[in-house]
Each structure stands twice: as structure tokens, then as C-alpha cells.
Design a protein around this motif. Structure first.
Motif, mmCIF file in Angstrom:
data_model
loop_
_atom_site.group_PDB
_atom_site.id
_atom_site.type_symbol
_atom_site.label_atom_id
_atom_site.label_comp_id
_atom_site.label_asym_id
_atom_site.label_seq_id
_atom_site.Cartn_x
_atom_site.Cartn_y
_atom_site.Cartn_z
ATOM 1 N N ASP A 168 -7.121 39.145 -28.643
ATOM 2 C CA ASP A 168 -6.200 38.233 -29.304
ATOM 3 C C ASP A 168 -6.911 36.890 -29.483
ATOM 4 N N ILE A 169 -6.224 35.893 -30.055
ATOM 5 C CA ILE A 169 -6.887 34.617 -30.321
ATOM 6 C C ILE A 169 -6.288 33.434 -29.568
ATOM 7 N N GLU A 170 -4.984 33.497 -29.209
ATOM 8 C CA GLU A 170 -4.326 32.301 -28.684
ATOM 9 C C GLU A 170 -4.767 31.935 -27.274
ATOM 10 N N ALA B 55 -4.967 29.367 -35.610
ATOM 11 C CA ALA B 55 -4.781 30.810 -35.454
ATOM 12 C C ALA B 55 -4.310 31.489 -36.734
ATOM 13 N N MET C 200 -13.261 33.344 -31.378
ATOM 14 C CA MET C 200 -12.675 34.618 -30.931
ATOM 15 C C MET C 200 -13.729 35.715 -30.952
ATOM 16 N N ASP D 61 -8.777 44.678 -32.927
ATOM 17 C CA ASP D 61 -8.496 43.327 -33.402
ATOM 18 C C ASP D 61 -6.985 43.185 -33.389
ATOM 19 N N HIS E 8 -4.858 40.342 -33.215
ATOM 20 C CA HIS E 8 -4.165 39.105 -33.575
ATOM 21 C C HIS E 8 -3.645 39.161 -35.002
ATOM 22 N N ASP E 9 -2.365 38.851 -35.155
ATOM 23 C CA ASP E 9 -1.751 38.607 -36.456
ATOM 24 C C ASP E 9 -2.072 39.696 -37.487
ATOM 25 N N ASN F 164 -9.483 39.685 -38.039
ATOM 26 C CA ASN F 164 -10.004 38.393 -37.615
ATOM 27 C C ASN F 164 -11.459 38.434 -37.163
ATOM 28 N N TYR G 33 -6.194 36.530 -24.544
ATOM 29 C CA TYR G 33 -4.751 36.707 -24.352
ATOM 30 C C TYR G 33 -4.094 35.392 -23.912
#
Length: 267
Positions: free
Chosen positions: A8-10, A21, A35, A58, A60-61, A65, A104
Motif C-alpha cells: 500500500d502507499i499510505e 496518494a 512506494m 499492488d 493501493h487505490d 502504482n 500499510y
């Protein structure tokens, strides 16, 4: 050794604002690269520990990414979203020796990351058997359903503390601390070094000790931020509308919990 990585990225070192993000924003390019750097560090540590096959999600969202050009030959990457109930650990099964989590972040309702959430921003809190749950909690338990131990996590201090309470002794790397809308972060190069070393230790140790098996029955409670979402979500088969923006779903088969969250949390 076959290893799964969910990224994840956050919880990436340095990240602070949603602009960093979101793919459409100019700030995203920098944090996409950061990331990717943390993912590459985890891959390097895994290979040094003896991994010969790695599946990377991958997670995230958009699921698009991670910069893929420099991925080693032993890595296969899962991009985008199929709609499968396993979501952030799509394609995991009994053939894997361990699962790793990078980038994470803290769960919905926590104050340890300004980007804290669980799956989406319409969820005020998710609980599994009464315990406020993060995306790590949900997906590490899903991995445990397939007898795959969760041995490593990197991300903010809050998610590291939650992971260690849930799975004592697992390797964690804290990249940042959230203070209100601000963060205090370690340097990205230091984060990458700690991740590479932590992954190597985690995979070289007693991996079986960090298997998170689902309970005999799991009760999932979802507290929505939107006052109309619970009513709609309650029409999922077996779900109960408890009032006060809350839906409950219980099952003895954790795969059914994952199937339900895919529909209920997206309500």
C-alpha cells in the motif's frame, strides 16, 4: 521459498497528505517512486533470505502504482482489481511460505496517521470479533485462512503497534508517526534499509510462529460514516442492520467474511 507481498502507499516513509496518494495529483509521482522503493527493498530482503518466487500485489487505490521496470525475474505482479474477495491478497493460496505487508497504514478511527482508513473513507470503524480492525488485520487473517503466516509489516507507528498486538513478535518497521494532520517520518533511504533487513530476518526465522488463523466464528461489524450506507449494506445475505450506521455479519468460514466485506464495505 515462495513469498507474497501486499503493498500500500499510505504508510510509505514521508507521506502526509492525500494529494501524495492520488494518481491525478502532481505530488503523486514522488510518492509512487517512494512506494516502489520500499517494495524493491522488501523484494531484495526476500531474495537474500532465499525466496525464489514472489507474487506482488499492488494494493493501493487503482492497483497501478508500482513502477515495474526493475522488478526481478522471480517476481510476478498483480495489478488492478479483479473483484475477488481476497482483495489486497488476491492470488494467495496454500503454496506460499509467508506474506509481507509494505506501506500499510493505521485503521479507520485511529489518530496515528492523517491518512488512516479501512478500505475506504465511508467506513468509520471495522471490528472483527469486537477488535477494531485494520486492512492488515483483515488480510493477514485471510492469509492465515490459507495457512500463510504474516511475518513482516512496514508502515506508520500505529499500524505497527496494532500488528504487534495482534501477532506478537512479528517483524515491523515504523516509517512515520502521525500528529494531527502532520507526520514525523524517518528518511526514505533509512526506511528502505530497515525494510530490507527486517524482511530478511523475518523470512529467516520461525515463520510458522506468526500464523494468524481465523477464529472458529468471526463476527464482523461495520460502522459507516454515512448515515444511509448501513441500510443499503444490510441487504447483503446474512447481514443485520443494528442501527446507528452499523451492520453486522457473522460466519464460521472466513472466506465468507472476505466475500461479505467486498460487498458491504463498498456500500
Amino acid at each position: 521459498m515462495k513469498v507474497y507481498i501486499s503493498s500500500d502507499i499510505e504508510g510509505t516513509a514521508g507521506i502526509t497528505n492525500w494529494n501524495e496518494a492520488e494518481k491525478a495529483h502532481a505530488d503523486y509521482k514522488e510518492f509512487r517512486a517512494l512506494m516502489t522503493g520500499e517494495v524493491m527493498a522488501a523484494i531484495e530482503g526476500a531474495i537474500e533470505a532465499g525466496a525464489t518466487e514472489i507474487v506482488l500485489k499492488d494494493a493501493h487505490d487503482s492497483g497501478r502504482n508500482i513502477l515495474t521496470e526493475d522488478l526481478p525475474d522471480c517476481v510476478r505482479i498483480v495489478r488492478g482489481w479483479s473483484g475477488h474477495p481476497l482483495s489486497m491478497v488476491q492470488e494467495i493460496d496454500e503454496s506460499f511460505d509467508a506474506v509481507l505487508f509494505t506501506g500499510y497504514h493505521s485503521r479507520a478511527g485511529a489518530e496515528s496517521n492523517p491518512l488512516a482508513h479501512t478500505m475506504n473513507l465511508n467506513i468509520g470503524e471495522l471490528r472483527l470479533n469486537g477488535v477494531p480492525a485494520s486492512e492488515f488485520h483483515l488480510h493477514a487473517t485471510a492469509a492465515g485462512y490459507y495457512n500463510v503466516p504474516a511475518v513482516f509489516l512496514s508502515g506508520d507507528e500505529g499500524i505497527c503497534a496494532d500488528a504487534e498486538r495482534l501477532n506478537p513478535g512479528m517483524e515491523t518497521v515504523a516509517t512515520l508517526e502521525g500528529i494531527g494532520r502532520s507526520t514525523v517520518s524517518i528518511a526514505p533511504k533509512l526506511a528502505r534499509r530497515k525494510i530490507r533487513e527486517g524482511v530478511k530476518r523475518a523470512l529467516s526465522g520461525n515463520r510458522a510462529a506468526y500464523l494468524l488463523k481465523p477464529a472458529a466464528e468471526t463476527v464482523m461489524e461495520v460502522f459507516f460514516t454515512n448515515p444511509v450506507s448501513a441500510y443499503k449494506a444490510s441487504f447483503y445475505p446474512g447481514a443485520k442492520h443494528l442501527g446507528n450506521r452499523t451492520v453486522q455479519f457473522a460466519h464460521k468460514d472466513f472466506f465468507e467474511i472476505m466475500r461479505a466485506q467486498k460487498f458491504i464495505l463498498g456500500a
